[in-house]
Every structure is written in structure tokens, then in C-alpha cells.
Design a protein around this motif. Structure first.
Motif, PDB file in Angstrom:
ATOM      1  N   PHE A 100       8.793  58.308 -24.658  1.00 32.43           N
ATOM      2  CA  PHE A 100       9.268  57.523 -25.799  1.00 32.43           C
ATOM      3  C   PHE A 100      10.597  58.039 -26.367  1.00 32.43           C
ATOM      4  O   PHE A 100      11.493  57.238 -26.662  1.00 32.43           O
ATOM      5  CB  PHE A 100       8.199  57.471 -26.892  1.00 32.43           C
ATOM      6  CG  PHE A 100       7.044  56.570 -26.561  1.00 32.43           C
ATOM      7  CD1 PHE A 100       7.038  55.249 -26.975  1.00 32.43           C
ATOM      8  CD2 PHE A 100       5.962  57.036 -25.829  1.00 32.43           C
ATOM      9  CE1 PHE A 100       5.977  54.406 -26.665  1.00 32.43           C
ATOM     10  CE2 PHE A 100       4.892  56.203 -25.519  1.00 32.43           C
ATOM     11  CZ  PHE A 100       4.899  54.884 -25.930  1.00 32.43           C
ATOM     12  N   PRO A 101      10.751  59.359 -26.544  1.00 31.63           N
ATOM     13  CA  PRO A 101      12.033  59.830 -27.084  1.00 31.63           C
ATOM     14  C   PRO A 101      13.218  59.482 -26.192  1.00 31.63           C
ATOM     15  O   PRO A 101      14.297  59.151 -26.697  1.00 31.63           O
ATOM     16  CB  PRO A 101      11.838  61.354 -27.186  1.00 31.63           C
ATOM     17  CG  PRO A 101      10.363  61.563 -27.185  1.00 31.63           C
ATOM     18  CD  PRO A 101       9.800  60.466 -26.357  1.00 31.63           C
ATOM     19  N   LEU A 102      13.023  59.530 -24.879  1.00 31.15           N
ATOM     20  CA  LEU A 102      14.114  59.209 -23.966  1.00 31.15           C
ATOM     21  C   LEU A 102      14.468  57.729 -24.032  1.00 31.15           C
ATOM     22  O   LEU A 102      15.650  57.364 -23.943  1.00 31.15           O
ATOM     23  CB  LEU A 102      13.752  59.611 -22.540  1.00 31.15           C
ATOM     24  CG  LEU A 102      14.821  59.344 -21.480  1.00 31.15           C
ATOM     25  CD1 LEU A 102      16.132  60.034 -21.822  1.00 31.15           C
ATOM     26  CD2 LEU A 102      14.326  59.781 -20.100  1.00 31.15           C
ATOM     27  N   ALA A 103      13.469  56.864 -24.195  1.00 23.95           N
ATOM     28  CA  ALA A 103      13.746  55.432 -24.327  1.00 23.95           C
ATOM     29  C   ALA A 103      14.693  55.181 -25.493  1.00 23.95           C
ATOM     30  O   ALA A 103      15.698  54.462 -25.363  1.00 23.95           O
ATOM     31  CB  ALA A 103      12.445  54.660 -24.509  1.00 23.95           C
ATOM     32  N   ASN A 104      14.395  55.786 -26.624  1.00 21.40           N
ATOM     33  CA  ASN A 104      15.262  55.625 -27.796  1.00 21.40           C
ATOM     34  C   ASN A 104      16.667  56.162 -27.530  1.00 21.40           C
ATOM     35  O   ASN A 104      17.671  55.551 -27.922  1.00 21.40           O
ATOM     36  CB  ASN A 104      14.655  56.340 -29.004  1.00 21.40           C
ATOM     37  CG  ASN A 104      13.354  55.720 -29.458  1.00 21.40           C
ATOM     38  OD1 ASN A 104      13.125  54.521 -29.269  1.00 21.40           O
ATOM     39  ND2 ASN A 104      12.486  56.522 -30.064  1.00 21.40           N
ATOM     40  N   ARG A 105      16.711  57.296 -26.841  1.00 22.50           N
ATOM     41  CA  ARG A 105      18.005  57.950 -26.595  1.00 22.50           C
ATOM     42  C   ARG A 105      18.881  57.113 -25.658  1.00 22.50           C
ATOM     43  O   ARG A 105      20.092  56.990 -25.867  1.00 22.50           O
ATOM     44  CB  ARG A 105      17.755  59.347 -26.011  1.00 22.50           C
ATOM     45  CG  ARG A 105      18.989  60.199 -25.871  1.00 22.50           C
ATOM     46  CD  ARG A 105      19.579  60.571 -27.221  1.00 22.50           C
ATOM     47  NE  ARG A 105      20.909  61.166 -27.075  1.00 22.50           N
ATOM     48  CZ  ARG A 105      22.025  60.455 -26.915  1.00 22.50           C
ATOM     49  NH1 ARG A 105      21.997  59.131 -26.896  1.00 22.50           N
ATOM     50  NH2 ARG A 105      23.197  61.067 -26.792  1.00 22.50           N
ATOM     51  N   MET A 106      18.277  56.537 -24.610  1.00 23.39           N
ATOM     52  CA  MET A 106      19.055  55.730 -23.675  1.00 23.39           C
ATOM     53  C   MET A 106      19.566  54.456 -24.334  1.00 23.39           C
ATOM     54  O   MET A 106      20.717  54.044 -24.121  1.00 23.39           O
ATOM     55  CB  MET A 106      18.212  55.403 -22.442  1.00 23.39           C
ATOM     56  CG  MET A 106      17.964  56.598 -21.537  1.00 23.39           C
ATOM     57  SD  MET A 106      17.233  56.151 -19.934  1.00 23.39           S
ATOM     58  CE  MET A 106      15.590  55.618 -20.440  1.00 23.39           C
ATOM     59  N   ILE A 107      18.731  53.819 -25.126  1.00 23.26           N
ATOM     60  CA  ILE A 107      19.152  52.593 -25.803  1.00 23.26           C
ATOM     61  C   ILE A 107      20.262  52.899 -26.808  1.00 23.26           C
ATOM     62  O   ILE A 107      21.238  52.152 -26.922  1.00 23.26           O
ATOM     63  CB  ILE A 107      17.945  51.904 -26.461  1.00 23.26           C
ATOM     64  CG1 ILE A 107      17.001  51.371 -25.381  1.00 23.26           C
ATOM     65  CG2 ILE A 107      18.393  50.770 -27.379  1.00 23.26           C
ATOM     66  CD1 ILE A 107      15.680  50.860 -25.906  1.00 23.26           C
ATOM     67  N   ASP A 108      20.132  54.018 -27.510  1.00 22.79           N
ATOM     68  CA  ASP A 108      21.189  54.424 -28.445  1.00 22.79           C
ATOM     69  C   ASP A 108      22.517  54.643 -27.717  1.00 22.79           C
ATOM     70  O   ASP A 108      23.584  54.250 -28.204  1.00 22.79           O
ATOM     71  CB  ASP A 108      20.792  55.699 -29.185  1.00 22.79           C
ATOM     72  CG  ASP A 108      19.764  55.451 -30.271  1.00 22.79           C
ATOM     73  OD1 ASP A 108      19.565  54.271 -30.642  1.00 22.79           O
ATOM     74  OD2 ASP A 108      19.145  56.431 -30.739  1.00 22.79           O
ATOM     75  N   ALA A 109      22.443  55.281 -26.544  1.00 20.97           N
ATOM     76  CA  ALA A 109      23.666  55.548 -25.776  1.00 20.97           C
ATOM     77  C   ALA A 109      24.312  54.244 -25.316  1.00 20.97           C
ATOM     78  O   ALA A 109      25.533  54.085 -25.383  1.00 20.97           O
ATOM     79  CB  ALA A 109      23.343  56.434 -24.581  1.00 20.97           C
ATOM     80  N   ALA A 110      23.483  53.299 -24.844  1.00 20.03           N
ATOM     81  CA  ALA A 110      24.030  52.013 -24.396  1.00 20.03           C
ATOM     82  C   ALA A 110      24.636  51.240 -25.562  1.00 20.03           C
ATOM     83  O   ALA A 110      25.708  50.634 -25.430  1.00 20.03           O
ATOM     84  CB  ALA A 110      22.932  51.199 -23.725  1.00 20.03           C
ATOM     85  N   ARG A 111      23.960  51.253 -26.694  1.00 18.87           N
ATOM     86  CA  ARG A 111      24.435  50.502 -27.865  1.00 18.87           C
ATOM     87  C   ARG A 111      25.724  51.090 -28.434  1.00 18.87           C
ATOM     88  O   ARG A 111      26.674  50.370 -28.756  1.00 18.87           O
ATOM     89  CB  ARG A 111      23.359  50.480 -28.944  1.00 18.87           C
ATOM     90  CG  ARG A 111      23.727  49.660 -30.173  1.00 18.87           C
ATOM     91  CD  ARG A 111      22.811  49.944 -31.343  1.00 18.87           C
ATOM     92  NE  ARG A 111      21.437  49.584 -31.062  1.00 18.87           N
ATOM     93  CZ  ARG A 111      20.433  50.459 -30.938  1.00 18.87           C
ATOM     94  NH1 ARG A 111      20.664  51.761 -31.066  1.00 18.87           N
ATOM     95  NH2 ARG A 111      19.214  50.044 -30.703  1.00 18.87           N
ATOM     96  N   SER A 112      25.746  52.407 -28.563  1.00 24.43           N
ATOM     97  CA  SER A 112      26.886  53.073 -29.208  1.00 24.43           C
ATOM     98  C   SER A 112      28.049  53.316 -28.260  1.00 24.43           C
ATOM     99  O   SER A 112      29.166  53.617 -28.698  1.00 24.43           O
ATOM    100  CB  SER A 112      26.440  54.413 -29.791  1.00 24.43           C
ATOM    101  OG  SER A 112      26.092  55.324 -28.753  1.00 24.43           O
ATOM    102  N   GLU A 113      27.785  53.223 -26.940  1.00 22.71           N
ATOM    103  CA  GLU A 113      28.768  53.540 -25.903  1.00 22.71           C
ATOM    104  C   GLU A 113      29.197  54.994 -25.971  1.00 22.71           C
ATOM    105  O   GLU A 113      30.311  55.346 -25.583  1.00 22.71           O
ATOM    106  CB  GLU A 113      29.984  52.595 -25.980  1.00 22.71           C
ATOM    107  CG  GLU A 113      29.603  51.123 -25.887  1.00 22.71           C
ATOM    108  CD  GLU A 113      30.792  50.182 -25.769  1.00 22.71           C
ATOM    109  OE1 GLU A 113      31.940  50.680 -25.736  1.00 22.71           O
ATOM    110  OE2 GLU A 113      30.566  48.958 -25.696  1.00 22.71           O
ATOM    111  N   ARG A 114      28.299  55.838 -26.436  1.00 20.04           N
ATOM    112  CA  ARG A 114      28.580  57.268 -26.557  1.00 20.04           C
ATOM    113  C   ARG A 114      27.455  58.071 -25.906  1.00 20.04           C
ATOM    114  O   ARG A 114      26.277  57.820 -26.139  1.00 20.04           O
ATOM    115  CB  ARG A 114      28.732  57.674 -28.019  1.00 20.04           C
ATOM    116  CG  ARG A 114      30.015  57.168 -28.668  1.00 20.04           C
ATOM    117  CD  ARG A 114      31.227  57.832 -28.024  1.00 20.04           C
ATOM    118  NE  ARG A 114      32.509  57.366 -28.562  1.00 20.04           N
ATOM    119  CZ  ARG A 114      33.227  56.380 -28.029  1.00 20.04           C
ATOM    120  NH1 ARG A 114      32.772  55.735 -26.955  1.00 20.04           N
ATOM    121  NH2 ARG A 114      34.389  56.047 -28.539  1.00 20.04           N
ATOM    122  N   ALA A 115      27.845  59.061 -25.114  1.00 25.90           N
ATOM    123  CA  ALA A 115      26.880  59.835 -24.336  1.00 25.90           C
ATOM    124  C   ALA A 115      26.169  60.898 -25.163  1.00 25.90           C
ATOM    125  O   ALA A 115      24.999  61.195 -24.929  1.00 25.90           O
ATOM    126  CB  ALA A 115      27.583  60.489 -23.159  1.00 25.90           C
ATOM    127  N   GLY A 116      26.897  61.510 -26.086  1.00 28.40           N
ATOM    128  CA  GLY A 116      26.307  62.628 -26.815  1.00 28.40           C
ATOM    129  C   GLY A 116      25.857  63.702 -25.841  1.00 28.40           C
ATOM    130  O   GLY A 116      26.548  64.033 -24.879  1.00 28.40           O
TER     131      GLY A 116
END
Length: 529
Positions: free
Chosen positions: A297-313
Motif C-alpha cells: 500500500f505505501p508503494l502504491a501511494n508513492r508511485m501515484i504521487d510521483a506520476a502526478r507530481s512528475e517528481r521522483a523524490g
């Protein structure tokens, strides 16, 4: 919007052009180049596909999807490239969703018969597609004969459930977010952490454990390939006050280890993945010693955040850390079960506000990770849906006309996506999201490290780039994602050591490799050898 030629055509063109590239020109710049050697396709991509049978395909015209409908669409799943399907609950239940079971050994008559299920299983296996079932054994329905009998204190089933005593805090908060104790009309209270319709079983009662192992073995003997375990962490985690209690975790893990021993006595290769809704990969790691995998679950949120923000972090570094921890506990690499969304969460396309480019990036992130990625039905079409829960589980759209034969009608659509978001509309469209999913899943069949590789972050000084190495016994690749809407360049010698000279796969044309510098068009993924 960026147009995307068919990925297969890109690779084919590259294969035709490759002989004309001289050694000197290849070292200077590689553009749209195919791999110099191709592994034979694997028998399995490792990808699982989640199906809500009620919404899938209707073969008898009653508006409700059925098991024969799943069988009818196995060739679609085969063409998508998935290696397994997860069927949401198919046991008899009084609810539309099935997460309150009244018979663990039966089939919901709305979905068909046991003969229908056995035929589905046989046809799936003929196509190399595994079948895992949703197993809902934290609780039963309050209409289950066990619970009906348990309301009589003298009945043996009384001990199968948890009952309040005079000292019980009836206001205690449930670990699932509501009240834990539910009232009977006579004033007695029972534990039901999800709702009054779902009384929790008491796993400190040996007969409950024996029965649930028997249930698992029953379906194993039918030939199913494994289970998705609903609410796996809530066997013993009942109250909000127990969150983070190591003793509760130990009891949960001990039970699931016992369950796994039981089902693997019938099928040593049983794949059992748990729903464990923790907020950190560190909290998920211990579960890999008990189950085949748990949903990340945490990775799902992280990947969607990266796609939305266009930032890898720090996504690449997090991938390395979590996969190493999971592998250490499981004893093998590639054990994770990544996903983007499921039947309990807003659909990915809705989370990304309908941005198709971001959706392709999210799909590429998911499907270039080792382990067993899970795809929620309709995700490959770009279906939308936001809570409440029924709106996340709406009918799959097969044809442009919403009233075409086979379309389920048990629920009206709230997404109003139109005919364009359908299998018929996207099937032959090389620019479609469906084509993207097919191609990405196909890559997994062709490159072993995408399925089984150990993950190592590749350091880049570019916030729009996610890059990581995947290494297994037979292949070593570098995966590079450009999350942004602008072309980006990466120095491949940033981490030192390995030289990359072969663009094995690319999501859109125009990826170039000049010396040690890789340039990627907007919103694309490249895989290098």
C-alpha cells in the motif's frame, strides 16, 4: 497530447534498422534501437489481474456478471499477458460485494455453480493463467449458520466468536476505524470490527483454526493456485489501542504460518498474498516470513504521487530498501506485490485527474518492478471511479454500446467515461492505454530481471528521473523513467562501473544513447542492457 505509436511497431522498426547501424555510429548515438539479443518469452509475466465477477461479463442476461463470463473472457486476459487472476469473493453472501460469507464451501448462485467454477479453473489453466480466490476468514456474515448457532451459549459455535463480558469497554474503537462491539437485540455484544454484519471469528479457539485450514485445503484440492487474504492483519488486531503492538503482530504471523503449512501440504506452490494495510514498508517486511507476499500500500501511494507530481523524490532509494528487506525476510528476491489501486481505493485514473500521460507513467512504474504486480480490472482502459465503494466497482466496459450483449447492468455508471473507454474502442488502437499495458506486460515476459531481479537504485541528479538496476541470474538491466513532460538527459556513468550500450526497450521513439548520456522524450521509459 503526445501520440504514441504502437510499441510493437517501434521495436519491429528498430530491428529492421539495426543491421544498417555501423559500430562507430552505434557508439555515437543509438536511436530507436532494438536489443541485440532477445530472450525467449517466459511462460509467465508474473502479473495478476483483479476481477469483480459481478461487474465483469454477463452470459445469461440477468445484468450480473458470472463465472461463465470470466471463462468467456479468458482469451482477452491471455492477450493482455497476465499470468494469474484474483477473483473477488465468489462464496454465497447476502451483500453485493461478498465480503460477508455464509458458506465457505459454496458458490454464490448469482455467479453460477461449482461446475461453472471448475470449468473456469480448467480453461484458465489451459491458457497458463493461475486462479487465486479472495478468502474472507477474519469474520463471517452474521447470517452464517455458525453465527446463528453461536447466539445460543450452549452451542459449540458460541466459542467461535468473541463476546463482551461485564467488564468490557463497549465504546472501544475498532482497528478498522469504527466501533468494535456490536449489539444483539437481547443486549449482548459481539466483536465485529468492520460492521454488525461481519462478526469476527475467535482464532484462539482451536476449532476455528482447524476449520479454516480445512477451507483452504478444500479449495486447494479443487485446483486453485492460492488466495488473497482479506483483512489479514486483523485476525488479532481488533482495537485501535493495539496498533503497533509486537505481541499482536507475533500472534497474527503465527496463525498465518500455520495456515500456510496447511495449504502447502496440499499444494506446495500455493501463492498466498495478504491484505496488510500498514503505512510503511518496514511494517510490511515481517509478513514476508509468513505469507508469499503482501500488498504494498505505501508503494502504491508513492508511485501515484510521483506520476502526478512528475517528481521522483527518493523513490528509487525506497525501492532498493524495501525490496532488500522483503527479500531478506522471504529468502528470495522479487517477492513484493505492488499495485496502483484496488476495489477499496479511488481508481488510479481518477487519482490522476484523468491525465493519460501520468497514467502511462504510473503503469510503467508498476510493471517494471519485480515480483507480482496486480492490475485492477479496467485499469488498463483508464476506467475512473471515486468512493463510495460501489462506484469503484462499476461494470467493465467491453463494447462501445453500453447495452451490448454481455455488458453488466447491475449498477449504473457514475464515471460517464463514454464509449471511448472500452475494450472495443481500445483493442486495435496503437495509441491506447490498453496497448501500453499489453506492451509493458510483454516486456516482463521477455526480460527476466523485470520479474525476478534484485533492485538497486541508480543515482541521478535529475528530479524528474527515476532509475534503478535490476539484476538476476540471466539478465542485468537499467530501468529509466522520465516522469516529466519535457525531454530529459541522464549521465549513465553517474554511479560508475557498468557500461550500458544497448537500448533494449523504449516506450516511445526518440530515446538516444550518445556515449554515456541517455536522452528520453517526455513521459517515457527506457530499459538498457
Amino acid at each position: 497530447m503526445l501520440r504514441r505509436p504502437a510499441f510493437a511497431s517501434i521495436i519491429l522498426c528498430a530491428a529492421l534498422l539495426a543491421p544498417a547501424i555501423t559500430a562507430s555510429s552505434a557508439s555515437a548515438a543509438q536511436s530507436v534501437q532494438a536489443t541485440t539479443h532477445r530472450e525467449p518469452p517466459s511462460a509467465s509475466s508474473g502479473v495478476y489481474y483483479e476481477i469483480f465477477v459481478r461487474s465483469w461479463y454477463d452470459t445469461n442476461g440477468d445484468g450480473v456478471g458470472d463465472l461463465d463470463g470470466v471463462t468467456a473472457k479468458l482469451d482477452y486476459l491471455k492477450s493482455l499477458g497476465v499470468s494469474g487472476i484474483w477473483l473477488m469473493p465468489i462464496n454465497p453472501s447476502p451483500s453485493y460485494h461478498g465480503y460477508d460469507v455464509t458458506d465457505y464451501y459454496g458458490i454464490d448462485p448469482q455467479y453460477g455453480s461449482m461446475a461453472d467454477f471448475e470449468r473456469l479453473l480448467a480453461e484458465a489453466h489451459k491458457r497458463g493463467i493461475k486462479v487465486i480466490l479472495d478468502l474472507v476468514i477474519n469474520h463471517t456474515s452474521n447470517r452464517h449458520p455458525w453465527f446463528v448457532a453461536a447466539q445460543h451459549p450452549q452451542d459449540p459455535h458460541h466459542d467461535w466468536y468473541s463476546w463482551a463480558t461485564p467488564g468490557t469497554d463497549l465504546a472501544a474503537a475498532s482497528a478498522a476505524g469504527d466501533k468494535a462491539w456490536q449489539a444483539l437485540p437481547d443486549g449482548r455484544h459481539y466483536l465485529g470490527i468492520f460492521s454488525r454484519g461481519m462478526p469476527d471469528l475467535d482464532y484462539d479457539t482451536p476449532a476455528v483454526r482447524q476449520e479454516m485450514i480445512k477451507v483452504g485445503q478444500f479449495w486447494m484440492r479443487k485446483g486453485v493456485d492460492g488466495f488473497r487474504l482479506d483483512a489479514a492483519r486483523h485476525i488479532y488486531l481488533n482495537f485501535r489501542s493495539q496498533e503497533g503492538d509486537p505481541a499482536v503482530l507475533r500472534k497474527n504471523l503465527a496463525w498465518w504460518q500455520q495456515f500456510m503449512q496447511g495449504v502447502r501440504a496440499v499444494n506446495p506452490d500455493a501463492y498466498v498474498v495478504g491484505e496488510v494495510t500498514e503505512g510503511s514498508w518496514r511494517q510490511l517486511a515481517p509478513w514476508y516470513g509468513a505469507l508469499s507476499a503482501v500488498f504494498d500500500f505505501p508503494l502504491a501511494n508513492r508511485m501515484i504521487d510521483a506520476a502526478r507530481s512528475e517528481r521522483a523524490g527518493d523513490l528509487a532509494r525506497q525501492l532498493q530498501q524495501r525490496y532488500a528487506a522483503f527479500a531478506a525476510t522471504a529468502g528470495q528476491p522479487g517477492a513484493d506485490a505492488p499495485f496502483l489501486s484496488n476495489h477499496d481505493q479511488n481508481r488510479v485514473m481518477s487519482q490522476l485527474d484523468g491525465n493519460l500521460a501520468h497514467m502511462r507513467v504510473a503503469a510503467a512504474l508498476l510493471l517494471t518492478l519485480p515480483g507480482h504486480p496486480f492490475v485492477y480490472y479496467g485499469e488498463e482502459l483508464g476506467m475512473r471511479g471515486v468512493k463510495p465503494d460501489p462506484d469503484l466497482r462499476e461494470p467493465m466496459r467491453w463494447d462501445r454500446p453500453a447495452d451490448a450483449p454481455g455488458e453488466t447492468t447491475w449498477k449504473a455508471s457514475t464515471a460517464h467515461a463514454g464509449a471511448a473507454v472500452s475494450v472495443q474502442a481500445e483493442q486495435a488502437d496503437p495509441d491506447s492505454l490498453l496497448d501500453t499495458y499489453r506492451t509493458l506486460i510483454g516486456w516482463r515476459r521477455e526480460i527476466a530481471a523485470l520479474r525476478d531481479g534484485a533492485v538497486r537504485a541508480f543515482a541521478v541528479n535529475n528530479p524528474a528521473i527515476v532509475a534503478y538496476r535490476l539484476d538476476d541470474a540471466s539478465s542485468h538491466v537499467l530501468v529509466v523513467h522520465n516522469l516529466s513532460g519535457k525531454a530529459q538527459s541522464v549521465a549513465l556513468d553517474a554511479a560508475g562501473g557498468t557500461a550500458y550500450a544497448d537500448i533494449a526497450r523504449q516506450a516511445v521513439p526518440g530515446v538516444t544513447l550518445a556515449g554515456h548520456r541517455l536522452t528520453l522524450p517526455p513521459y517515457t521509459t527506457a530499459i538498457l542492457r
